[in-house]
Design an enzyme around this catalytic site. Structure first.
Site, PDB file in Angstrom:
ATOM      1  N   ASP A  85     -38.703 -63.377  31.175  1.00 47.27           N
ATOM      2  CA  ASP A  85     -37.679 -64.392  30.895  1.00 47.27           C
ATOM      3  C   ASP A  85     -36.340 -63.721  30.572  1.00 47.27           C
ATOM      4  OD1 ASP A  85     -36.622 -67.052  29.916  1.00 47.27           O
ATOM      5  OD2 ASP A  85     -36.656 -65.980  28.012  1.00 47.27           O
ATOM      6  N   HIS A  97     -42.795 -72.271  30.392  1.00 44.05           N
ATOM      7  CA  HIS A  97     -42.449 -71.636  29.115  1.00 44.05           C
ATOM      8  C   HIS A  97     -41.302 -72.315  28.369  1.00 44.05           C
ATOM      9  CE1 HIS A  97     -39.332 -69.460  31.512  1.00 44.05           C
ATOM     10  NE2 HIS A  97     -38.701 -69.361  30.367  1.00 44.05           N
ATOM     11  N   GLU A 140     -39.950 -76.558  24.398  1.00 42.83           N
ATOM     12  CA  GLU A 140     -38.693 -76.390  23.663  1.00 42.83           C
ATOM     13  C   GLU A 140     -37.578 -77.285  24.203  1.00 42.83           C
ATOM     14  OE1 GLU A 140     -35.632 -72.816  22.332  1.00 42.83           O
ATOM     15  OE2 GLU A 140     -36.901 -72.574  24.093  1.00 42.83           O
ATOM     16  N   ASP A 141     -37.474 -77.421  25.524  1.00 42.83           N
ATOM     17  CA  ASP A 141     -36.289 -78.039  26.122  1.00 42.83           C
ATOM     18  C   ASP A 141     -36.517 -79.406  26.774  1.00 42.83           C
ATOM     19  OD1 ASP A 141     -34.822 -75.834  25.375  1.00 42.83           O
ATOM     20  OD2 ASP A 141     -35.106 -74.790  27.280  1.00 42.83           O
ATOM     21  N   ASP A 174     -29.748 -32.777  36.180  1.00 42.49           N
ATOM     22  CA  ASP A 174     -30.920 -33.510  36.658  1.00 42.49           C
ATOM     23  C   ASP A 174     -30.653 -35.016  36.737  1.00 42.49           C
ATOM     24  OD1 ASP A 174     -30.656 -33.430  33.945  1.00 42.49           O
ATOM     25  OD2 ASP A 174     -32.787 -33.465  33.503  1.00 42.49           O
ATOM     26  N   HIS A 196     -35.017 -71.215  37.024  1.00 40.53           N
ATOM     27  CA  HIS A 196     -35.254 -70.092  36.104  1.00 40.53           C
ATOM     28  C   HIS A 196     -36.751 -69.866  35.851  1.00 40.53           C
ATOM     29  CE1 HIS A 196     -35.186 -67.503  32.610  1.00 40.53           C
ATOM     30  NE2 HIS A 196     -35.689 -68.464  31.851  1.00 40.53           N
TER      31      HIS A 196
END
Length: 706
Positions: A139, A72, A76-77, A259, A48
């Site tokens: 992301d 990124h 956090e992870d 259109d 990812h």
């Protein structure tokens, strides 16, 4: 999963001078940190961040943004920390990664109060560094492309959030291709039956008419060739969600929608854009009311293009966009063009909007909002609105959002014009005030002395400026009610410390706050312009718990050695709360500059002189002079009121000079002594809110270098 060398090759293609070693190190670090983690699809999780980085390489972004994409999710992870990222890749990248992490944790689809607060945080993050939101959008785009692996309820929640927030934000930043894809991916989840229906009709139409896009493209190329104009022509069918939106707006079925095809003509110069327009209109009949010239009147996000709709082959309506290559680049990537690289150097596109100025203008408008509802109203108007260009009787152009009325036009000119509006003429014809304005119309406002805004006007106007001015006027009319409410708030606050709220006590407070009298104190207290704690602290500061002692002015800066003296730079005049850096000068010690001071660019090659500093946290004394350039109306009492407004914020005017005097305006240079950035922000807000302040800007005297 893309290998590191393949990613580096994509970066080298547009930036041969890229620091590929650092990108490769970030790739290895991210892969190690995410080892053993998997996405719900079963793929290794690190696939990812790599795909997010690839999306950003397609926009030719700088090394720091690519590395941020790779890292990124690490803070956090994984077990990674801000400090570790800063040590390995530098503070700039650590700040970007931390910014993306904070954005990920914001719940933008929560309750109104929480949503408003989180939107504020979103725009604050954007104001610090726009690249944070560019990474976040990439992301979100990759997550939407792979959304099928999520649980159905999670898909719905993510799709709704994307449709309501991230897609409009991408569009507002000029990244139209990303907006369209985010909308279509969300549409696929939220209303799959409608999308499939449109796709089936497209297939049926193609069987009946053949490849219309190829035919019309050939027709346009032939006309340009005949006219001797060199340009590239690109044709496409519009996205299903775009068609669905048109069907809803026009209340028409697919068969009546004309259109559904769009064509872009990209020329080598601006003059050819208008030559192309002439050739197109000579060959095909223009559809009335479907012409927009965003080259002469660009959108605020930098978008430039000519739009026209013509009746093309077999009478089918065809939308044509005409622009130069540089305009096309900005139209494709929006504000991201500011960081785009080409052949190893920043691509100096003259049409790319400076993100700092753009976000600063957003934040100033949002900061003027009062309650949560008003703030969200500002945000949504700013993110979702399309522009209309109307003209005053003198020929001045006024930009307004879609749905704007003559009342919005009046307030856009001046608050006094809006407050006194009793009628309007559009193209010379008298119209109701609720009439929706169209592009190119001429608007004349009729005013009358004694007219006051009505509560019903709030339902008529569309702009935040008009709504704020109307609410302010209505608040003044509610003064009696606010005085009664303020009296009750004052009574409770004084009784809380064992004192009584008397007229004499409030008169002393009024004098201290530079207000007219006790009733003025109560009115402002009742309308929440001041709070009860501030009123009580004027008379009984020792009884207010938690009062902070002021910081010693000699130790306001952290990061200096004991033998180093310091002074503020006169060119940028930084105040506590603003990001700063110290520069050593022979014989002067350390001079403190704001991090955005233009003078610093001259010192980039002397890193040994830079000192990492920050302001001491706590309450500072009001001793930091900041210069403001203010243009005010030349009317009786205006200057006195401006000085009073500054005094009401407990700020002192240390110097005042008239820079320019005109029959209708004065330009002043005012030095104001302030505590910190918040104090500066409050003073700026009250001045900008005054109807007689035409312009307000912080004065930076770059000739006054240390």
């Amino acid at each position: 999963m893309i290998a590191v060398e393949e990613l580096l090759e994509k970066v080298r293609a547009y930036n041969p001078k890229s620091n590929v070693d650092l990108i490769a190190e970030a790739y290895r670090y991210g892969k190690d940190m995410h080892e053993g983690q998997f996405r719900q699809s079963g793929e290794p999780y690190f696939s990812h961040p790599i795909e997010v980085a690839v999306l950003l390489t397609e926009q030719r972004l700088d090394d720091s943004t690519i590395i941020t994409a790779l890292l990124h999710d690490t803070i956090e992870d994984t077990n990674s920390t801000y400090t570790e990222v800063a040590e390995k890749f530098g503070v700039e990248i650590a700040e970007l990664v931390d910014g993306v992490t904070k954005l990920t944790n914001l719940q933008l689809s929560s309750s109104v109060a929480k949503q408003a607060e989180n939107f504020r945080k979103l725009f604050m993050a954007m104001s610090k560094d726009m690249r944070v939101i560019l990474v976040k959008l990439a992301d979100r785009l990759h997550n939407m492309r792979t959304i099928k692996s999520m649980r159905p309820e999670k898909q719905m929640q993510k799709a709704r959030e994307t449709m309501d927030i991230y897609a409009p934000l991408a569009g507002r930043m000029g990244m139209q291709w990303m907006r369209e894809e985010l909308e279509d991916l969300s549409f696929h989840v939220l209303n799959p039956e409608a999308r499939n229906s449109i796709m089936r009709r497209f297939i049926t139409l193609q069987k009946e008419t053949g490849d219309v896009i190829q035919k019309i493209t050939s027709d346009i190329r032939l006309e340009l060739q005949t006219a001797g104009i060199e340009a590239s022509v690109l044709g496409r069918a519009k996205k299903p969600h775009s068609i669905w939106r048109k069907m809803e707006q026009k209340e028409q079925g697919f068969s009546r929608l004309s259109d559904i095809y769009g064509f872009r003509i990209v020329t080598s110069n601006e003059a050819d854009c208008y030559r192309v327009l002439g050739a197109i209109h000579q060959r095909w009949r223009a559809v009335p009311g479907r012409f927009k010239d965003y080259i002469s009147q660009p959108k605020s996000n930098g978008y430039r293009s000519i739009h026209t709709t013509v009746s093309g082959r077999d009478g089918k309506r065809v939308e044509v966009q005409i622009r130069t290559q540089q305009m096309h680049d900005v139209a494709e990537v929006g504000v991201a063009a500011h960081w785009a690289y080409k052949d190893g150097v920043r691509d100096a596109n003259p049409f790319a909007v400076d993100p700092a100025k753009w976000v600063a203008s957003l934040n100033e408008r949002f900061d003027a909002a009062g309650d949560h509802d008003e703030f969200l109203e500002h945000v949504k108007l700013e993110m979702y609105s399309d522009q209309r260009f109307c003209f005053s009787p003198k020929g001045d152009v006024v930009k307004l959002p879609r749905g704007a009325t003559p009342l919005d036009f009046a307030y856009a000119i001046h608050t006094r014009i809006g407050d006194g509006c009793v009628g309007a003429k559009v193209d010379g014809i008298r119209v109701p005030l609720w009439t929706r304005l169209k592009n190119g119309q001429s608007v004349e406002i009729v005013t009358a002395e004694g007219q006051r805004p009505q509560a019903t006007w709030l339902d008529i106007v569309a702009t935040g400026k008009a709504k704020a001015a109307i609410r302010r006027s209505l608040r003044e009319e509610d003064r009696e009610r606010f005085v009664k409410l303020g009296a009750e708030l004052s009574r409770v606050a004084f009784e809380h410390i064992g004192k009584k709220s008397t007229t004499k006590a409030l008169d002393i407070v009024a004098k201290h706050m530079a207000l007219k009298d006790a009733d003025e104190v109560l009115a402002r207290l009742g309308s929440a312009e001041i709070n009860a704690r501030d009123v009580v602290s004027v008379l009984y500061p020792d009884l207010i718990s938690g009062a902070e002692d002021e910081i010693d002015p000699s130790r306001t800066v952290v990061g200096l050695s004991s033998d180093q003296s310091f002074e503020r730079a006169r060119c940028c005049q930084p105040v506590p709360g603003e990001r700063i850096v110290g520069i050593t000068y022979r014989g002067k010690g350390v001079v403190i500059h704001g991090i955005d001071c233009p003078v610093l660019s001259d010192l980039e090659d002397e890193p040994e002189r830079w000192v990492d500093l920050q302001w001491h946290s706590g309450r500072h004394a009001p001793i930091y002079s900041v210069s403001y350039e203010i243009t005010i109306s030349n009317d009786a009492g205006v200057l006195g009121r401006i000085c009073t407004l500054i005094g009401e914020q407990h700020a002192n005017i240390s110097d005042l000079n008239f820079v320019d005097r005109k029959p209708d305006f004065y330009k002043l240079l005012v030095d104001i002594d302030l505590r910190d950035a918040e104090h500066l922000h409050n003073v700026r807000n009250v001045l900008q809110a005054d109807s007689d302040v035409a312009s307000l800007a912080r004065h930076r005297d770059l000739e006054r270098k240390p």
